[in-house]
Enzyme design. Sequence first.
Site, short mmCIF file in Angstrom:
data_model
loop_
_atom_site.label_atom_id
_atom_site.label_comp_id
_atom_site.label_asym_id
_atom_site.label_seq_id
_atom_site.Cartn_x
_atom_site.Cartn_y
_atom_site.Cartn_z
N VAL A 172 -13.16 -3.10 -11.47
CA VAL A 172 -13.29 -3.70 -10.13
C VAL A 172 -14.69 -3.57 -9.58
CG1 VAL A 172 -10.85 -3.36 -9.57
CG2 VAL A 172 -12.52 -1.58 -8.95
N ASN A 228 -5.64 -0.98 -4.88
CA ASN A 228 -5.27 0.42 -5.07
C ASN A 228 -6.30 1.22 -5.86
OD1 ASN A 228 -3.29 2.78 -5.51
ND2 ASN A 228 -3.66 2.07 -7.60
N TYR A 249 -15.12 10.17 -0.80
CA TYR A 249 -13.77 9.61 -0.71
C TYR A 249 -13.42 9.28 0.74
CZ TYR A 249 -8.75 9.13 -1.57
OH TYR A 249 -7.46 8.66 -1.65
#
Length: 263
Positions: A74, A100, A168
């Site tokens: 991705v 996801n 994150y």
Amino acid sequence: MTESRAGREGESGGPARIAIVTGAGTGIGKAVALALVEDGYGVVFAGRRADLLDAAVTCTGAAAPHCLAVPTDVRDPESVRALFATTKQRFGRLDLLFNNAGIGTPPIPMEDLPFEQWKSVVETNLNGAFLCTQEAIRLMKAQTPRGGRIINNGSISAHAPRPHSVAYTATKHAITGLTRSTSLDGRAHDIACSQIDIGNAATELTARMPLGVLQANGQVAAEPTIDTAHVGRAVVYMANLPLDTNVQFMTLMATKMPWIGRG
């Protein structure tokens, strides 16, 4: 398979609804993909490891002919374009994208985090979701009937960070911005966008939580987890709403995880 043949496949008993799930080889992505297959979707399993994708498709049993494993990075615009082109060629349309795919870094202090690790998380979690969203919109706005739904995998970290999780946490906060912008810009094309924020689903990434993880107060404490099957059922619910109805944000978490009151 040509586009016209894909259309006939749907009319002759094949899946009428088509979904792409990124990061579908393991964990939450696999659980969601399998739940969508069980609900009657044709599902494109996307991820970097072909062996894991093939194993996940095998788990669908008799529904495997209505699934497709497409190795995808991705982070790479060309790879993402190929994923959506393959989906269109095989099935003729796209009804759902579940963004996801995501990674984290080791829990180390922010000042010690190598830039390359920061960059890798941003490229996967944020850039990857953006690239897939772009291609989904292009396909959904041009198909007949037009429209579809995009569901982004956020996180409890889209609301509050854990210690030593800057990359994150920053990308998951950014996913919330992507969700809101996509929801707004997609209105004109009958494209709905929503986000599911998941806390402590039991995957390889959360395996250490029942053993004890660092808390905001500096203590180490065990945390409960939940079965990923619950995530799959939640996404199916969100996906099956009519396009004039949307769950804008859903938080799904272990009831006793230390989030409410965190900090």
